[in-house]
Enzyme design. Structure first.
Site, short mmCIF file in Angstrom:
data_model
loop_
_atom_site.label_atom_id
_atom_site.label_comp_id
_atom_site.label_asym_id
_atom_site.label_seq_id
_atom_site.Cartn_x
_atom_site.Cartn_y
_atom_site.Cartn_z
N LYS A 10 0.85 -1.20 0.00
CA LYS A 10 0.00 0.00 0.00
C LYS A 10 0.88 1.24 0.00
O LYS A 10 2.04 1.22 0.43
CB LYS A 10 -0.95 0.02 1.20
N VAL A 95 11.10 -4.52 3.32
CA VAL A 95 10.69 -4.49 4.72
C VAL A 95 11.03 -3.14 5.33
O VAL A 95 11.93 -2.44 4.86
CB VAL A 95 11.35 -5.64 5.53
N ALA A 96 10.29 -2.78 6.40
CA ALA A 96 10.50 -1.51 7.11
C ALA A 96 10.58 -0.36 6.12
O ALA A 96 11.47 0.48 6.18
CB ALA A 96 11.76 -1.58 7.97
N ASP A 136 -2.80 -1.17 10.17
CA ASP A 136 -2.94 -1.27 8.71
C ASP A 136 -3.58 -2.58 8.26
O ASP A 136 -3.97 -2.70 7.09
CB ASP A 136 -1.57 -1.14 8.03
#
Length: 284
Positions: A10, A95-96, A136
């Site tokens: 997203k 990631v992150a 989320d």
């Protein structure tokens, strides 16, 4: 029996923080949509009552720290499922990165296990489960485009953007969402994105209006701590993206582009600036 689920990333078209709540969370207004960069999950039942996670990448946890593991454990405990499951995560989302990869994996796990075990849960019930895993996750269960309020768990569906391209670029750093929110002073924000303008542009299918209404109050915080994110944003703007914004708490920066030829030009231009660059479509 095996089931497969796609877990799209997203982006935040708008992200506003109104105030800090009594429970320690921040009251937010966000408009989120999904893009065609996705992890893929394969799930199959195991004869013994256990949860096993695997992945082709070695930099993510495969134990209870993984949100997909937590999602599987939650649905097993909630519905007293005495069966095991093996879940393979084919990771494509950084990631992150501010792209909700972990949350989308958790959402895909809930959807997949609902099918694998024939639980018959509705989307609303899966979203309520997802709320226990992260702010989320309900949005990632539902997908599409939505206005998110509260902690991000209250969703109002919106029309998805018109067709267009998204260039995603992540600098070689990881950003902690908790750290960025911890540095934010909600009462000192002097520029708030116009949520009504973004909603209007989405409802009218106005791509230029979407680009001109982009806004994220976390940007100023992240850009101060990580100047490389600012340099990446400036680079994308110079290359001609129609609209440029940091997603979530960062560090990924995205550019919206109407034309494929320009999207490829920007993608190629960024490849010399940043290793993790993706040219994908908006999910309309």
């Amino acid at each position: 029996m095996k089931v497969f689920e796609k877990a799209p990333a997203k982006i935040n078209l708008s992200l506003d923080v109104l105030h800090k709540r009594q429970d320690g969370y921040h009251e937010v207004e966000m408009i989120m949509t999904m893009v065609d960069l996705a992890d893929r999950l394969e799930m199959r039942e195991l004869p013994r009552d256990t949860i096993i996670i695997s992945s082709q990448v070695g930099y993510i946890p495969v134990d209870e720290k993984n949100l997909a593991f937590q999602a599987a454990r939650l649905i097993k405990e909630k519905y007293d499922v005495r069966k095991g499951v093996y879940i393979h995560l084919d990771k494509k989302i950084p990631v992150a990165a501010g792209l909700a990869g972990g949350s989308s994996d958790a959402a895909a796990t809930l959807r997949g296990l609902n099918r694998l075990w024939g639980l018959g849960l509705t989307v609303r019930e899966l979203m309520e489960l997802g709320e226990k895993l992260g702010s989320d996750v309900p949005f990632c269960v539902r997908g599409g485009t939505a206005l998110a309020t509260g902690r991000g768990e209250k969703l109002q569906p919106l029309p998805s953007p018109p067709q267009g391209w998204v260039i995603l670029a992540k600098p070689p750093i990881n950003v902690s969402t908790a750290d960025i929110y911890g540095r934010l002073r909600a009462d000192q924000i002097d520029r708030h994105p116009s949520i009504p303008d973004m909603i209007r542009a989405l409802r009218e299918g106005d791509f230029a209006g979407i680009c001109s209404s982009l806004g994220n109050v976390l940007e100023d915080v992240t850009l101060q701590v990580y100047p490389e994110v600012l340099r990446l944003k400036q680079c994308m703007q110079k290359l001609g993206a129609d609209g440029v914004l940091m997603s979530g708490s960062g560090p990924t920066v995205f550019g919206l582009v109407a034309k494929q030829a320009k999207a490829l030009k920007i993608y190629n231009g960024l490849r010399g600036f940043c290793n993790e660059v993706y040219a994908v479509r908006l999910l309309t």
